[in-house]
Design a protein around this motif. Structure first.
Motif, PDB file in Angstrom:
ATOM      1  N   LEU A 180       2.123  14.824  -4.675  1.00 54.78           N
ATOM      2  CA  LEU A 180       1.540  13.783  -3.828  1.00 54.78           C
ATOM      3  C   LEU A 180       0.976  14.384  -2.545  1.00 54.78           C
ATOM      4  O   LEU A 180      -0.129  14.050  -2.128  1.00 54.78           O
ATOM      5  N   GLU A 181       1.751  15.282  -1.913  1.00 54.67           N
ATOM      6  CA  GLU A 181       1.292  15.926  -0.676  1.00 54.67           C
ATOM      7  C   GLU A 181       0.022  16.737  -0.923  1.00 54.67           C
ATOM      8  O   GLU A 181      -0.919  16.689  -0.124  1.00 54.67           O
ATOM      9  N   ALA A 182      -0.026  17.481  -2.023  1.00 56.91           N
ATOM     10  CA  ALA A 182      -1.195  18.290  -2.343  1.00 56.91           C
ATOM     11  C   ALA A 182      -2.436  17.423  -2.543  1.00 56.91           C
ATOM     12  O   ALA A 182      -3.551  17.854  -2.256  1.00 56.91           O
ATOM     13  N   ALA A 183      -2.222  16.189  -3.010  1.00 56.16           N
ATOM     14  CA  ALA A 183      -3.333  15.264  -3.237  1.00 56.16           C
ATOM     15  C   ALA A 183      -3.669  14.458  -1.987  1.00 56.16           C
ATOM     16  O   ALA A 183      -4.605  13.660  -2.001  1.00 56.16           O
ATOM     17  N   GLY A 184      -2.892  14.646  -0.923  1.00 57.08           N
ATOM     18  CA  GLY A 184      -3.138  13.921   0.317  1.00 57.08           C
ATOM     19  C   GLY A 184      -2.693  12.467   0.285  1.00 57.08           C
ATOM     20  O   GLY A 184      -3.199  11.641   1.034  1.00 57.08           O
ATOM     21  N   VAL A 185      -1.742  12.165  -0.583  1.00 49.69           N
ATOM     22  CA  VAL A 185      -1.245  10.787  -0.718  1.00 49.69           C
ATOM     23  C   VAL A 185       0.059  10.641   0.065  1.00 49.69           C
ATOM     24  O   VAL A 185       1.054  11.299  -0.257  1.00 49.69           O
TER      25      VAL A 185
ATOM     26  N   VAL B 255      -0.865   7.487 -10.525  1.00 45.85           N
ATOM     27  CA  VAL B 255      -0.480   6.891  -9.244  1.00 45.85           C
ATOM     28  C   VAL B 255      -1.444   7.359  -8.156  1.00 45.85           C
ATOM     29  O   VAL B 255      -1.917   6.558  -7.340  1.00 45.85           O
ATOM     30  N   ILE B 256      -1.741   8.653  -8.147  1.00 39.48           N
ATOM     31  CA  ILE B 256      -2.655   9.212  -7.145  1.00 39.48           C
ATOM     32  C   ILE B 256      -4.023   8.537  -7.239  1.00 39.48           C
ATOM     33  O   ILE B 256      -4.587   8.116  -6.221  1.00 39.48           O
ATOM     34  N   GLU B 257      -4.544   8.402  -8.438  1.00 40.76           N
ATOM     35  CA  GLU B 257      -5.859   7.778  -8.610  1.00 40.76           C
ATOM     36  C   GLU B 257      -5.841   6.309  -8.210  1.00 40.76           C
ATOM     37  O   GLU B 257      -6.796   5.810  -7.604  1.00 40.76           O
ATOM     38  N   ALA B 258      -4.763   5.605  -8.518  1.00 41.62           N
ATOM     39  CA  ALA B 258      -4.657   4.195  -8.120  1.00 41.62           C
ATOM     40  C   ALA B 258      -4.612   4.080  -6.598  1.00 41.62           C
ATOM     41  O   ALA B 258      -5.272   3.218  -6.006  1.00 41.62           O
ATOM     42  N   TRP B 259      -3.849   4.970  -5.944  1.00 42.32           N
ATOM     43  CA  TRP B 259      -3.777   4.956  -4.482  1.00 42.32           C
ATOM     44  C   TRP B 259      -5.154   5.254  -3.893  1.00 42.32           C
ATOM     45  O   TRP B 259      -5.605   4.578  -2.973  1.00 42.32           O
ATOM     46  N   ARG B 260      -5.826   6.271  -4.422  1.00 39.47           N
ATOM     47  CA  ARG B 260      -7.162   6.632  -3.915  1.00 39.47           C
ATOM     48  C   ARG B 260      -8.155   5.478  -4.082  1.00 39.47           C
ATOM     49  O   ARG B 260      -8.984   5.248  -3.201  1.00 39.47           O
ATOM     50  N   ALA B 261      -8.092   4.790  -5.200  1.00 36.26           N
ATOM     51  CA  ALA B 261      -9.003   3.662  -5.431  1.00 36.26           C
ATOM     52  C   ALA B 261      -8.778   2.570  -4.392  1.00 36.26           C
ATOM     53  O   ALA B 261      -9.724   1.917  -3.951  1.00 36.26           O
ATOM     54  N   ASP B 262      -7.528   2.380  -3.991  1.00 29.63           N
ATOM     55  CA  ASP B 262      -7.195   1.358  -2.998  1.00 29.63           C
ATOM     56  C   ASP B 262      -7.438   1.816  -1.567  1.00 29.63           C
ATOM     57  O   ASP B 262      -7.450   0.993  -0.654  1.00 29.63           O
ATOM     58  N   HIS B 263      -7.571   3.106  -1.344  1.00 26.23           N
ATOM     59  CA  HIS B 263      -7.688   3.669   0.010  1.00 26.23           C
ATOM     60  C   HIS B 263      -8.891   4.583   0.133  1.00 26.23           C
ATOM     61  O   HIS B 263      -8.815   5.642   0.759  1.00 26.23           O
TER      62      HIS B 263
ATOM     63  N   SER C 246      16.969   8.404 -14.686  1.00 23.52           N
ATOM     64  CA  SER C 246      17.008   9.594 -13.841  1.00 23.52           C
ATOM     65  C   SER C 246      15.975   9.493 -12.737  1.00 23.52           C
ATOM     66  O   SER C 246      15.029   8.720 -12.822  1.00 23.52           O
ATOM     67  N   ALA C 247      16.190  10.291 -11.712  1.00 25.39           N
ATOM     68  CA  ALA C 247      15.242  10.378 -10.596  1.00 25.39           C
ATOM     69  C   ALA C 247      14.344  11.573 -10.857  1.00 25.39           C
ATOM     70  O   ALA C 247      14.723  12.479 -11.595  1.00 25.39           O
ATOM     71  N   PRO C 248      13.198  11.573 -10.260  1.00 24.01           N
ATOM     72  CA  PRO C 248      12.644  10.580  -9.354  1.00 24.01           C
ATOM     73  C   PRO C 248      12.022   9.414 -10.107  1.00 24.01           C
ATOM     74  O   PRO C 248      11.785   9.491 -11.314  1.00 24.01           O
ATOM     75  N   ILE C 249      11.766   8.374  -9.350  1.00 21.06           N
ATOM     76  CA  ILE C 249      10.972   7.255  -9.841  1.00 21.06           C
ATOM     77  C   ILE C 249       9.891   7.046  -8.778  1.00 21.06           C
ATOM     78  O   ILE C 249      10.201   6.868  -7.604  1.00 21.06           O
ATOM     79  N   THR C 250       8.657   7.122  -9.198  1.00 17.76           N
ATOM     80  CA  THR C 250       7.534   6.969  -8.281  1.00 17.76           C
ATOM     81  C   THR C 250       6.918   5.607  -8.524  1.00 17.76           C
ATOM     82  O   THR C 250       6.571   5.282  -9.661  1.00 17.76           O
ATOM     83  N   GLU C 251       6.813   4.801  -7.458  1.00 20.10           N
ATOM     84  CA  GLU C 251       6.308   3.439  -7.567  1.00 20.10           C
ATOM     85  C   GLU C 251       5.060   3.244  -6.726  1.00 20.10           C
ATOM     86  O   GLU C 251       4.990   3.720  -5.606  1.00 20.10           O
ATOM     87  N   TYR C 252       4.126   2.509  -7.314  1.00 24.69           N
ATOM     88  CA  TYR C 252       2.954   2.078  -6.550  1.00 24.69           C
ATOM     89  C   TYR C 252       2.339   0.876  -7.244  1.00 24.69           C
ATOM     90  O   TYR C 252       1.939   0.972  -8.406  1.00 24.69           O
ATOM     91  N   ARG C 253       2.273  -0.237  -6.535  1.00 23.56           N
ATOM     92  CA  ARG C 253       1.590  -1.444  -7.014  1.00 23.56           C
ATOM     93  C   ARG C 253       1.818  -1.745  -8.497  1.00 23.56           C
ATOM     94  O   ARG C 253       0.875  -1.839  -9.271  1.00 23.56           O
TER      95      ARG C 253
ATOM     96  N   GLY D 234       0.775  -1.230   0.000  1.00 22.94           N
ATOM     97  CA  GLY D 234       0.000   0.000   0.000  1.00 22.94           C
ATOM     98  C   GLY D 234       0.806   1.278   0.000  1.00 22.94           C
ATOM     99  O   GLY D 234       0.238   2.360  -0.082  1.00 22.94           O
ATOM    100  N   ASP D 235       2.132   1.192   0.088  1.00 17.17           N
ATOM    101  CA  ASP D 235       2.969   2.394   0.097  1.00 17.17           C
ATOM    102  C   ASP D 235       3.230   2.908  -1.315  1.00 17.17           C
ATOM    103  O   ASP D 235       3.461   2.132  -2.241  1.00 17.17           O
TER     104      ASP D 235
END
Length: 96
Positions: free
Chosen positions: A29-34, A82-90, A60-67, A9-10
């Motif tokens: 991510l912070e602005a979206a509350g993730v 990524v934000i929408e996938a996190w929101r769907a799971d949470h 190059s960085a960054p690399i953002t990972e989620y599921r 879930g991270d």
């Protein structure tokens, strides 16, 4: 060494020092509350992680990972995915 695995879930943001694009991803991510976990991809402890991303063709960085999603750089539409996938799971954690 073995590749670092984020906790279930991270969202993990692989960064490097003094990286403006890294700051922009974290801000979005912070602005979206993730919530996210930050890891320095240049740290010796993350050498296997760096090698993994190089094999994927990321250079190059960054690399953002989620599921299973891995987003190189700062691409707002992909970070939004990524934000929408996190929101769907949470859904219970997302504030209206």
């Amino acid at each position: 060494m073995t590749r670092t695995q984020p906790h279930e879930g991270d969202v993990i943001v692989w960064t490097k020092p003094a990286c403006q694009q890294c700051r922009m991803v974290k801000f979005r991510l912070e602005a979206a509350g993730v919530p996210y976990v930050e890891a320095d991809i240049t740290a010796p402890a993350h050498a296997d992680d760096l090698a993994h991303f190089v094999r994927l063709g990321f250079s190059s960085a960054p690399i953002t990972e989620y599921r299973g999603i891995a987003v190189p750089g700062f691409m707002p539409s992909e970070i939004d995915r990524v934000i929408e996938a996190w929101r769907a799971d949470h859904q219970q954690e997302v504030k209206a």
